[in-house]
Design an enzyme around this catalytic site. Sequence first.
Site, PDB file in Angstrom:
ATOM      1  N   GLU A 162       0.828  -1.207   0.000  1.00 23.51           N
ATOM      2  CA  GLU A 162       0.000   0.000   0.000  1.00 23.51           C
ATOM      3  C   GLU A 162       0.864   1.259   0.000  1.00 23.51           C
ATOM      4  OE1 GLU A 162      -2.547   1.777  -0.289  1.00 23.51           O
ATOM      5  OE2 GLU A 162      -4.045   0.264  -0.804  1.00 23.51           O
ATOM      6  N   GLU A 219      -2.024  -4.546   1.829  1.00 20.86           N
ATOM      7  CA  GLU A 219      -3.460  -4.793   1.693  1.00 20.86           C
ATOM      8  C   GLU A 219      -3.672  -6.152   1.041  1.00 20.86           C
ATOM      9  OE1 GLU A 219      -7.092  -2.998  -0.967  1.00 20.86           O
ATOM     10  OE2 GLU A 219      -5.954  -1.553   0.244  1.00 20.86           O
TER      11      GLU A 219
END
Length: 471
Positions: A215, A223
């Site tokens: 991320e 993520e």
Amino acid sequence: MHLGCKTPQDVMAAISEHGIEMVDIKFTDLFGQWQHFSIPVEHFDAESAFEEGLGFDGSSIRGFKTIESSDMNLLADPTTALIDTMCAVPTLSLVCNVYEPITNEPFSRDPRYVAQRAVEYMKSTGIADTVYMGPEAEFFIFDEVYYHTNQFSAGYGVDSGEGIWNSGAPGLGHQIGYKGGYFPVAPYDTLQDLRTEMVREMLNAGIEVEVHHHEVATAGQCEIDMRFAPLVQMADQVQLYKYIVKNVAKRHGKTATFMPKPLFQDNGSGMHTHQSLWKNGEPLFAGDGYAGLSQLALWYIGGLLKHINSLLAFAAPTTNSYRRLVPGYEAPVVIAYSARNRSAACRIPVYSQSPKAKRIEFRCPDPAANPYLAFAAMLMAGLDGIKNQIDPGDPAEIDLFEEDALKRVPMVKGSLGEVLTELEKDHEFLLEGGVFTEDLIETYISHKRVADVDAVRLRPHPHEFVMYYGI
């Protein structure tokens, strides 16, 4: 490994087939923490687990009972049975609901029961028969962490080989800059294999995973995206997701956190939640309105935006959540909706024009939330919007973080204390159908004010010594 059980008999057959030695009993406290105890298989009794109840001390669980009425029971859900690969010996895991021992009634403060009641209420309205939730829970993986606080000192620190602050020390280079972590390949992204191991564990546990990636933030922000699922099933999966992430990280000598804002002046971790209503197998959010939405979907957005500040008490439930919910870090602090504009609280993804893909993304939640309560509250707000035909207003098609725009748009409240006050004032929509109760809401607010708000408000902050010690 998910076992696909439907009945207690299926569970007992799986115990025998897989040579299970321990049965782990799990449930969730009022504030979202998984709790558990384990039973040797020789003493695991199906009648107790699935019919009579397994007793425990409710006074020792946050938000449950006081000591004079502490006895409570757990009843296991056979459909949640899976083999817990985080354990050294063959262990079967079961998720439970909480019951009152004398009346055998569901416990009104059991978060899983609240989520189940929200779904039943939705069905009773005739509006929809299925609600899908698709949360995007972000997290950080650090190499190490320390923290302490007491009457005379406080401090914390995190470290990661990816962190840009390590570029000044001798090493291999390729650190990720602040806000520079979105999608770089190795050697910048050092966590590919670790995330893949997490994903494989999730798939084996029955969680459908669509994608994983680094991320935006430096220092190990990640993520892993789960495929959407019905509300209660998804809340169960969020608890399992967090458990797997933390334990796989620990397996490799690292530490994972779902704390919303562990780094100053970099992006925090959110849990953007995609949601849609269906009836008789047909999607209800697709239509010929703005961004391909139906009128029903726009009313649903109207409910989310009307109740947004009280929703945040459940969806962004920590003091640290409001270090994230500030302008300038892709944080959705603006009470508005938009296609593609990620600074709006509600976004309508337009990657696909398929009616089945039409959904609303509510971007305010973070992964510190109790998923059962947060998802239930979002659904109740959306249903209130539909029932009362709440107009969400015009969509926002401008950069909502431009200085002039910020003067024209409303912003969410900026602290946990403020959103708890909003929940006190605005919770009638949560009481519909007996989904939430006054008792649950009062208990939640009272605990949060003391254990969270006051715990931070009354302590000197380390940076206050930098600013004020010499005055």
